[in-house]
Write a protein that holds these residues in place. Structure first.
Motif, PDB file in Angstrom:
ATOM      1  N   SER A   4       3.719 -31.621  25.792  1.00  0.00           N
ATOM      2  CA  SER A   4       3.393 -30.669  26.851  1.00  0.00           C
ATOM      3  C   SER A   4       3.271 -31.355  28.204  1.00  0.00           C
ATOM      4  CB  SER A   4       2.089 -29.942  26.517  1.00  0.00           C
ATOM      5  OG  SER A   4       1.036 -30.868  26.302  1.00  0.00           O
ATOM      6  N   LEU A  22      -0.582 -27.237  26.091  1.00  0.00           N
ATOM      7  CA  LEU A  22       0.121 -25.992  25.770  1.00  0.00           C
ATOM      8  C   LEU A  22      -0.810 -24.793  25.838  1.00  0.00           C
ATOM      9  CD1 LEU A  22       2.321 -27.231  22.788  1.00  0.00           C
ATOM     10  CD2 LEU A  22       3.077 -26.761  25.120  1.00  0.00           C
ATOM     11  N   GLU A  37       8.172 -31.682  27.850  1.00  0.00           N
ATOM     12  CA  GLU A  37       8.834 -30.702  26.995  1.00  0.00           C
ATOM     13  C   GLU A  37      10.346 -30.874  27.093  1.00  0.00           C
ATOM     14  OE1 GLU A  37       7.182 -26.593  26.937  1.00  0.00           O
ATOM     15  OE2 GLU A  37       5.892 -27.348  28.556  1.00  0.00           O
TER      16      GLU A  37
END
Length: 411
Positions: free
Chosen positions: A225, A230, A156
């Motif tokens: 992610s 996620l 991220e």
């Protein structure tokens, strides 16, 4: 060859990975695969380093077992005529050239279908046979970017990351194999072949699966992610004191087991984390808390505690560890092939086990043009014709072609 596809003749006009992987899979299960390569150079991947004993690229070797190599100059009328003759006597043709590239040699679907209505013609392209970009080239990296896979890979807030594996190429090759088998089954009923059309694009889009569905349902564009998902903060990698460990606690029972293993029973009923939805809402806080709990002890400590509480977990193995794993060996997923004059080459084994008609690795990756004369004899060419075409450069002959040069079987 005695596998379930024994008796089927496959012509491969392929380079690199997608087409060769599909044709290799068919060969693993008994099909007679004839790989058509360029005179002089062969499949592009033959020259890609590193090389095995200075003679064969590992990349090429990984996707070209169980094949016979025929070297042809498809730009010459004589070489193209040989290819058409082989295709007219084949059951399946697999290619992964750009759409339209084989038409100049008369190896397009329309021409070959007219000459051999039973032929199953499998095209693996970058974008598929229709649409505004149909004739454009694409490769694995390109399609990981274009089709969205790179946008959900990586940490991220970080830059885009390519999947380490060739997921676009091999994914398309797998789908092509499935398509060919469905077309073979249909031919049992109709007696006619058909065109199988797939692409790197379609392979990547199908792998995005729930990401696409979630986007249309929520309107939210997913991003990377890291090592997890996620949708679940307890489904990711965490750093232990000596290395990384993956925890995949993806249901409520496993959540309770995780809390117990971490000596954090109070988290079970914590209103921030008590169900999956709340854990997603507070995912960053929970990830930090789990990370802090994991950090003081080594991976082996956590493997013991997590498994005792029925929480799936695993260290992040490098290839040296994976290839020595007892389970990998038990499933025979490391194969060894003897390359004549070069010695043994080890590679990934056969991933599908059939109880009655198993796959087999019968032939090592071939030398360029190793079987040109052999295959042409089978197609009815006389020795004088073979020598004449070789002298004109329309075909390429491997040294030792007069003796037939039978390779040793794999182990």
């Amino acid at each position: 060859m005695t596998g379930p596809l024994a008796g089927l003749r496959v012509i491969e006009v392929g380079v690199a990975m997608a087409g060769p992987f599909c044709a290799m899979t068919l060969g693993d299960f008994g099909a007679d695969v004839v790989k058509i390569e360029r005179v002089g150079a062969g499949d592009d991947s033959r020259s890609w380093p590193p090389h095995f004993s200075g003679a064969m690229g590992y990349y090429f070797g990984s996707a070209n077992r169980n094949k016979r190599s025929v070297a042809l100059d498809l730009k010459s009328p004589e070489g193209a005529a040989v290819a058409r003759r082989l295709a007219e006597g084949a059951d399946i043709l697999v290619d992964n050239y750009r759409i339209g590239a084989l038409a100049r040699a008369g190896l397009d679907w329309d021409s070959l279908h007219a000459a051999n209505p039973r032929l199953i013609y499998c095209s693996i392209s970058g974008f598929g046979a229709t649409g505004p970009r149909a004739e454009e080239p694409a490769n694995d990296l390109f399609m990981q970017a274009y089709a969205g896979g790179m946008s959900i890979t990586g940490e991220e807030g970080g830059g885009p990351v390519k999947m380490g594996m060739s997921v676009a190429d091999i994914g398309a090759g797998m789908l092509a194999t499935i398509g060919v088998m469905m077309a073979v089954e249909a031919r049992h009923r109709t007696g006619r072949g058909q065109r199988v059309d797939t692409s790197l694009l379609e392979g990547q889009m199908s792998m995005l699966a729930h990401f696409v569905t979630r986007y249309f349902a929520s309107g939210e564009v997913p991003g990377p992610s890291g090592s997890g998902a996620l949708t679940s903060p307890t489904y990711r990698a965490f750093r232990a004191s000596d290395d990384w460990i993956v925890i995949s606690a993806f249901n409520q029972r496993m959540w309770r087991g995780l809390c117990t293993a971490l000596d954090r029973p109070e988290w079970i009923d914590d209103p921030r984390f008590s169900d999956a939805a709340r854990r997603v809402t507070n995912r960053l806080a929970l990830i930090d808390l789990i990370g802090a709990a994991i950090a003081p002890h080594p991976v082996a400590h956590w493997e013991n505690r997590l498994k005792a509480n029925e929480v799936p977990c695993c260290p992040i193995n490098r290839l040296d560890k994976v290839t020595s794993e007892e389970q990998v060996r038990a499933r025979e997923m490391i194969a060894e092939i003897d390359l004549p004059g070069l010695g043994p080459m080890r590679m990934a084994g056969l991933p599908v086990k059939l109880s009655e008609t198993p796959a087999d690795i019968a032939l090592p990756p071939p030398r360029l043009g190793q079987h040109t004369a052999e295959v042409m004899r089978d197609a009815g060419y006389a020795e004088a014709e073979i020598e004449t075409l070789a002298a004109r450069g329309a075909i390429g002959l491997d040294e030792g072609w007069r003796e037939g040069d039978q390779p040793r079987r794999a182990r």
